[in-house]
Design an enzyme around this catalytic site. Structure first.
Site, PDB file in Angstrom:
ATOM      1  N   LEU A 141       0.619  -0.866   0.116  1.00  0.00           N
ATOM      2  CA  LEU A 141       0.157  -0.076  -0.161  1.00  0.00           C
ATOM      3  C   LEU A 141       1.051   1.341   0.004  1.00  0.00           C
ATOM      4  O   LEU A 141       1.014   1.745   0.512  1.00  0.00           O
ATOM      5  CB  LEU A 141      -1.102  -0.426   1.222  1.00  0.00           C
ATOM      6  CG  LEU A 141      -1.979   1.391   1.322  1.00  0.00           C
ATOM      7  CD1 LEU A 141      -2.772   0.503   0.306  1.00  0.00           C
ATOM      8  CD2 LEU A 141      -2.668   0.971   2.534  1.00  0.00           C
ATOM      9  N   LEU A 239       2.366  -1.206   4.454  1.00  0.00           N
ATOM     10  CA  LEU A 239       2.192   0.354   4.173  1.00  0.00           C
ATOM     11  C   LEU A 239       3.631   0.300   4.081  1.00  0.00           C
ATOM     12  O   LEU A 239       4.645   1.076   4.841  1.00  0.00           O
ATOM     13  CB  LEU A 239       1.966   0.341   6.113  1.00  0.00           C
ATOM     14  CG  LEU A 239       0.400   0.728   6.675  1.00  0.00           C
ATOM     15  CD1 LEU A 239       0.328   0.878   8.023  1.00  0.00           C
ATOM     16  CD2 LEU A 239      -0.753   0.519   5.538  1.00  0.00           C
ATOM     17  N   ASP A 240       3.844   1.283   3.168  1.00  0.00           N
ATOM     18  CA  ASP A 240       4.834   1.561   2.038  1.00  0.00           C
ATOM     19  C   ASP A 240       5.895   2.738   2.921  1.00  0.00           C
ATOM     20  O   ASP A 240       4.372   3.669   3.119  1.00  0.00           O
ATOM     21  CB  ASP A 240       5.289   1.723   1.013  1.00  0.00           C
ATOM     22  CG  ASP A 240       6.684   2.165   0.177  1.00  0.00           C
ATOM     23  OD1 ASP A 240       8.100   1.685   0.072  1.00  0.00           O
ATOM     24  OD2 ASP A 240       6.343   3.001  -0.182  1.00  0.00           O
ATOM     25  N   ALA A 241       6.684   3.499   3.604  1.00  0.00           N
ATOM     26  CA  ALA A 241       7.446   4.508   3.844  1.00  0.00           C
ATOM     27  C   ALA A 241       6.248   4.975   4.251  1.00  0.00           C
ATOM     28  O   ALA A 241       5.824   6.219   4.491  1.00  0.00           O
ATOM     29  CB  ALA A 241       7.404   5.789   2.667  1.00  0.00           C
ATOM     30  N   VAL A 242       5.334   4.684   6.104  1.00  0.00           N
ATOM     31  CA  VAL A 242       4.265   5.172   6.305  1.00  0.00           C
ATOM     32  C   VAL A 242       5.214   6.455   7.721  1.00  0.00           C
ATOM     33  O   VAL A 242       4.064   6.777   7.702  1.00  0.00           O
ATOM     34  CB  VAL A 242       3.198   4.053   6.853  1.00  0.00           C
ATOM     35  CG1 VAL A 242       4.688   3.190   8.173  1.00  0.00           C
ATOM     36  CG2 VAL A 242       2.321   4.723   7.434  1.00  0.00           C
TER      37      VAL A 242
END
Length: 582
Positions: A141, A239-242
């Site tokens: 995501l 959760l990418d680079a959240v």
């Protein structure tokens, strides 16, 4: 009707929403959140899933791969990946992280143009569904930013609602000196819109425009996206680079309170989902910051163990586990309902930020020299004072271990297998990048061709050529794959390797040996996992281990019975010494 059906969920959501959007009506927004995540009143749990250790077991292991890491020019890459998984890894790994498989414009998938579609160059949703039917599927995501060339940003520039309020704007005159980010490109990009010039926030690149989660419509849209992915078989949401999600001018704009609150909100929805959805946060930052994403057992189910790649690499290059051992002794067990994801390599480089405070400047300098000597590269990040620091080492992990600080030797294979065995031994869920499983060398041609350092670790195998080298037992690719498969098959039978099984760091008395003790949740099985990180033959007195008397002990990897004699480890040898019968 929705709120009456699950009042506890509505109340909990309203509380979370108040933390993020204190000026909005939390009850109304909670209703919208429920409708976004469960459209048409679709089924959900009456009570939230309680934290526990039943979402994973010692049988779990993940493969990390791009959808087109394997190609042949004739078939859909996702079909080839499915065939590879079934042919070579069935019964060995039970999960697969397919890196962004959506239409994109740059950054190998992380500049998404359409979150609801599969990149047609890879395949389509039915191809994803087939993989998800046999393997636990993880998807990305990418919620911090979208492509500058996608529908959302084009609509923003045209002033079309709701996208005209989707992106984070700032003024070049703002104080942005505290902003923490992993790139050296300018933070703001000037763009022309229907309403005139605007400066948009770009944490990563000018093709990746940051979204503005101060607008709840952005959050709602991503909840709809998560639902689509879950309906198509995804069971782990990454959760990418959240960490960069919420921005505030005049602040570091990383790990802000609202970011954690949004993660908690998504976790709450996962806990009420009938599907067993696991939330994984990708926060490539120092230890304390990374651990904060467990929250109070109410944020991520799983976090990456980011210090592992640089620490394991340093141990095996230097021949001493001193720093790895010191770090491991300071690590808390994952809270109930949480787990670590252990790995040494991914599609990115070997992150150096997590090594801050763990490896000295001299240690890091030696690592950089060794990696560059084996054909690797170094990428830098911007510092608030205008300087630069190493952000990551760009290399395949296999290539990085081709030599030590003392130069090349005859132990490349053993050294690499040791690195991956440490990942298998530690508390948590092990994950393996496809190019580690396949002992892929550095792809320097791709770096020149594509003009990006990370291409060195993103080789695309021709499937026919790959099958040819894997059929010959003496190739390094076949030896590594066979060696890892053998150890993983042994591992999945050991209850002491449950991701939440007890773990203590063993004082081996010799810094060349990294040792940990694992004990199963029912206390029936113990394993002393020993890893010689040097090219020396190391002998440990049997008294080093607290071996219970009157039980039979054996090395699960070699099959040798362990009695009262000293324990000998060959160069880079690993031993899993367990009480027999397991």
């Amino acid at each position: 009707m929705t709120k009456e059906k699950t009042p506890a969920l509505s109340r909990a959501l309203a509380n979370k929403i108040s933390e993020v959007y204190p000026d909005l009506n939390a009850d109304i927004l909670a209703s919208k959140v429920i409708d976004a995540f469960w459209p048409d009143g679709s089924h959900r749990r009456k009570r939230g899933r309680k934290p526990g250790n039943a979402l994973w077991s010692q049988r779990d292991a993940l493969l990390i791969t791009y959808g087109n890491s394997i190609v042949d020019g004739a078939h859909k890459p996702l079909d080839l990946l499915n065939d590879f998984l079934r042919r070579y890894l069935k019964g060995v790994v039970n999960g697969v992280h397919i890196l962004p498989f959506f239409p994109f414009t740059s950054d190998d998938g992380f500049a998404v143009t359409d979150y609801m579609a599969v990149n047609p160059q890879l395949g389509d949703w039915p191809d994803i569904n087939r993989i998800a039917a046999d393997f636990q599927l993880m998807s990305d995501l990418v919620l911090n930013h979208v492509s500058s060339q996608g529908t959302w940003f084009n609509a923003y520039r045209q002033g079309q609602a709701p996208y005209d309020q989707f992106f984070f704007e700032a003024d070049p005159k703002d104080d942005l000196s505290m902003v923490v980010r992993p790139r050296t490109t300018p933070l703001l990009q000037q763009v022309e819109t229907k309403s005139g010039s605007r400066h948009v926030w770009c944490t990563f690149s000018h093709d990746q425009i940051d979204l503005d989660f101060r607008n709840p419509e952005v959050l709602l849209e991503f909840l709809r996206i998560i639902r689509t992915h879950v309906d198509n078989g995804v069971r782990i949401i990454r959760l990418d680079a959240v960490a960069f999600l919420w921005k505030e001018v005049g602040s570091p704009s990383i790990h802000l309170r609202q970011t954690h609150a949004i993660v908690k909100l998504i976790r709450l929805l996962c806990d009420y989902a009938t599907e067993p959805v696991i939330l994984l946060t990708e926060t490539n930052v120092p230890k304390a910051e990374n651990l904060s994403y467990f929250g109070k057992r109410d944020e991520a189910h799983v976090i990456y163990n980011f210090p592992l790649p640089p620490l394991i690499l340093h141990a095996l290059l230097s021949g001493t586990a001193k720093n790895l051992d010191k770090w491991q002794r300071s690590m808390p067990p994952a809270p109930l309902g949480c787990a670590y994801l252990n790995f040494t390599a991914s599609h990115d480089g070997i992150g150096m930020r997590p090594a801050e405070g763990l490896l000295s400047a001299d240690d890091q300098s030696e690592m950089i020299k060794a990696v560059e000597s084996s054909g690797g590269l170094v990428s830098m990040r911007a510092l608030p004072d205008g300087g630069e620091a190493p952000y990551e080492l760009n290399t395949t992990y296999f290539a990085a271990l081709s030599q030590t600080f003392d130069g090349p030797d005859a132990y490349h294979l053993d050294r690499f297998l040791c690195s991956q065995t440490i990942v298998m031994s530690l508390e948590g869920i092990p994950a393996f990048y496809i190019h580690s499983m396949l002992a892929t060398p550095n792809d320097t041609d791709a770096v020149e061709r594509r003009g990006m350092n990370r291409a060195i670790n993103r080789h695309r195998w021709d499937y026919g050529a790959l099958q040819d080298v894997l059929e010959i037992e003496t190739t390094i690719h076949a030896q590594v794959l066979t060696g890892l498969k053998t150890r993983l098959k042994i591992r999945q039978k050991q209850s002491a390797f449950h991701p939440n099984a007890t773990q203590f760091t063993v004082n081996t008395g010799d810094e060349r040996v990294f040792g940990i003790w694992r004990q199963s949740l029912d206390r029936n099985q113990s394993i002393f996992a020993l890893h010689n990180v040097s090219r020396d033959i190391v002998t440990l007195p049997i008294g080093t281990l607290n071996i219970i008397a009157d039980e039979d002990w054996r090395d699960l990897l070699s099959g040798d019975v362990v009695q009262d004699e000293d324990i000998v480890l060959a160069p880079y040898q690993c031993r899993w010494i367990s009480n027999a019968g397991h």
